[in-house]
Design an enzyme around this catalytic site. Structure first.
Site, PDB file in Angstrom:
ATOM      1  N   ASN A  42       6.751  -4.384  59.182  1.00  0.00           N
ATOM      2  CA  ASN A  42       7.833  -4.795  58.105  1.00  0.00           C
ATOM      3  C   ASN A  42       8.993  -4.162  58.728  1.00  0.00           C
ATOM      4  O   ASN A  42       9.388  -3.147  59.251  1.00  0.00           O
ATOM      5  CB  ASN A  42       7.639  -3.778  57.080  1.00  0.00           C
ATOM      6  N   HIS A  86      13.837  -2.412  57.727  1.00  0.00           N
ATOM      7  CA  HIS A  86      14.808  -1.198  57.987  1.00  0.00           C
ATOM      8  C   HIS A  86      15.766  -1.309  59.255  1.00  0.00           C
ATOM      9  O   HIS A  86      16.623  -0.351  59.531  1.00  0.00           O
ATOM     10  CB  HIS A  86      14.221   0.315  57.915  1.00  0.00           C
ATOM     11  N   HIS A 126      11.040  -7.912  52.944  1.00  0.00           N
ATOM     12  CA  HIS A 126      11.013  -7.701  51.657  1.00  0.00           C
ATOM     13  C   HIS A 126      12.823  -8.210  51.253  1.00  0.00           C
ATOM     14  O   HIS A 126      13.655  -7.369  51.821  1.00  0.00           O
ATOM     15  CB  HIS A 126      11.065  -6.508  51.148  1.00  0.00           C
ATOM     16  N   ARG A 145      15.140  -8.061  48.952  1.00  0.00           N
ATOM     17  CA  ARG A 145      15.664  -7.467  47.448  1.00  0.00           C
ATOM     18  C   ARG A 145      16.554  -8.252  46.669  1.00  0.00           C
ATOM     19  O   ARG A 145      17.550  -8.785  47.332  1.00  0.00           O
ATOM     20  CB  ARG A 145      15.794  -6.157  47.435  1.00  0.00           C
ATOM     21  N   ARG A 172      20.043  -5.256  49.772  1.00  0.00           N
ATOM     22  CA  ARG A 172      20.449  -4.010  50.578  1.00  0.00           C
ATOM     23  C   ARG A 172      19.901  -4.084  52.108  1.00  0.00           C
ATOM     24  O   ARG A 172      20.603  -3.248  52.715  1.00  0.00           O
ATOM     25  CB  ARG A 172      20.014  -2.963  49.936  1.00  0.00           C
ATOM     26  N   GLU A 188       8.125 -10.369  50.880  1.00  0.00           N
ATOM     27  CA  GLU A 188       7.979  -9.529  49.889  1.00  0.00           C
ATOM     28  C   GLU A 188       9.094  -9.834  48.631  1.00  0.00           C
ATOM     29  O   GLU A 188       9.964 -10.088  49.227  1.00  0.00           O
ATOM     30  CB  GLU A 188       7.969  -8.134  50.228  1.00  0.00           C
ATOM     31  N   THR A 193       9.673   0.723  47.135  1.00  0.00           N
ATOM     32  CA  THR A 193       8.961   0.212  46.153  1.00  0.00           C
ATOM     33  C   THR A 193       8.091   1.446  45.648  1.00  0.00           C
ATOM     34  O   THR A 193       7.125   1.863  46.357  1.00  0.00           O
ATOM     35  CB  THR A 193       7.982  -0.856  46.610  1.00  0.00           C
ATOM     36  N   GLU A 229      -2.770  -6.001  47.812  1.00  0.00           N
ATOM     37  CA  GLU A 229      -2.499  -5.019  48.811  1.00  0.00           C
ATOM     38  C   GLU A 229      -2.339  -3.841  47.986  1.00  0.00           C
ATOM     39  O   GLU A 229      -1.896  -3.486  46.911  1.00  0.00           O
ATOM     40  CB  GLU A 229      -0.987  -5.484  49.222  1.00  0.00           C
ATOM     41  N   HIS A 261       2.399   1.157  52.728  1.00  0.00           N
ATOM     42  CA  HIS A 261       3.552   1.991  52.155  1.00  0.00           C
ATOM     43  C   HIS A 261       3.117   3.188  52.430  1.00  0.00           C
ATOM     44  O   HIS A 261       2.161   4.061  52.318  1.00  0.00           O
ATOM     45  CB  HIS A 261       3.558   1.827  50.593  1.00  0.00           C
TER      46      HIS A 261
END
Ligand code: PXP
Length: 247
Positions: free
Chosen positions: A8, A11, A44, A46, A50, A71, A102, A152, A195
């Protein structure tokens, strides 16, 4: 069964967006993750943008050969974007504006009437639909009834227990995750997990034989600051393979 690692890259975009501009580029990170042995890229988008932006999704689809796991919250806006890009997979996640990440799985039982049409429309477009849920038998049964191909399992509570050093809680969460994975597999669902996973918490999850994909982000991007993304991903991949071969 072998196990895949989805990286992922959200970030990387978080850091880029702290200053605006183009650097660091999440698409470049996806390319490096691919070279280091990732089997897929997860991002993801969002509602508040962000981290990942619409342009990042566009570029990930155009420039990266690995399957994209998109996502998304169950909203009309995200559905339109997913249907336009047709990524390999869509993982439907809960999303609250004020949360930092999340928090907790999607309540597919309570949200059935809202979520089911999203599962149907995405599946009809040939996208593999995954539901991000807690390892709860009711949630798993509803996910199957909705026609999702994949669940998941949310590993957040387990990972927090590992960080606290609470061995009893770790054992309890692991048991629930194992039971959930077995139950989902029995129902014909493909099982993923993710996660909060780190080098310290990944092996017991990777050792659960029904889990065939892990999605990991925050820890890897953080670790990349110290050792580079290729090495961070390569080490994670090594631990996963090791856990699987020991299981
Ligand atoms: N899987 C899902 C469904 C997620 O929402 C996230 C966080 O975006 C992850 C995996 C990765 O979590 P982490 O960044 O804590 O590794």
């Amino acid at each position: 069964m072998s196990i895949r690692l989805g990286v992922n890259i959200d970030h990387v975009a978080t850091i880029r967006n702290a200053r605006g501009g183009m650097h660091p580029d999440p698409v470049r990170a996806a390319r490096q993750a691919s070279e280091a042995g990732a089997d897929g890229i997860t991002a993801h988008l969002r509602e508040d943008r962000r981290h990942i932006t619409d342009d990042d999704i566009e570029r990930l689809m155009a420039e990266i050969d690995l399957p994209l796991n998109f996502e998304m919250a169950a909203t009309e806006e995200m559905l339109d974007i997913a249907l336009r890009h047709k990524p390999h997979a869509c993982c439907i996640v809960p999303e609250k504006r004020e949360e930092r990440t999340t928090e907790g799985g999607l309540d597919v039982a309570a949200g059935h009437n809202h979520i089911a049409p999203y599962v149907r429309q995405l599946s009809d477009a040939g996208i593999r639909v995954s539901l991000f849920i807690e390892p709860d038998p009711v949630q798993i049964a509803v996910a199957e009834a909705m026609g999702a191909a994949v669940i998941e399992l949310h590993t957040g509570s387990y990972c927090e227990a590992v960080i606290r050093g609470d061995e009893e809680a770790v054992a309890g969460h692991l048991e629930l995750l194992q039971l959930g994975a077995t139950e989902a597999h029995k129902r014909g669902l493909e099982v993923h997990a993710g996660h909060g996973l780190t080098y310290d918490s990944v092996k017991p999850i990777a050792a659960i034989p029904e889990i065939i994909e892990l999605n990991i982000g925050h820890f890897l991007i953080g670790e990349a600051i110290f050792r580079g993304l290729r090495e961070a991903v390569g080490t994670m991949r090594g631990l996963i393979v090791e856990a699987r071969s020991e299981a």
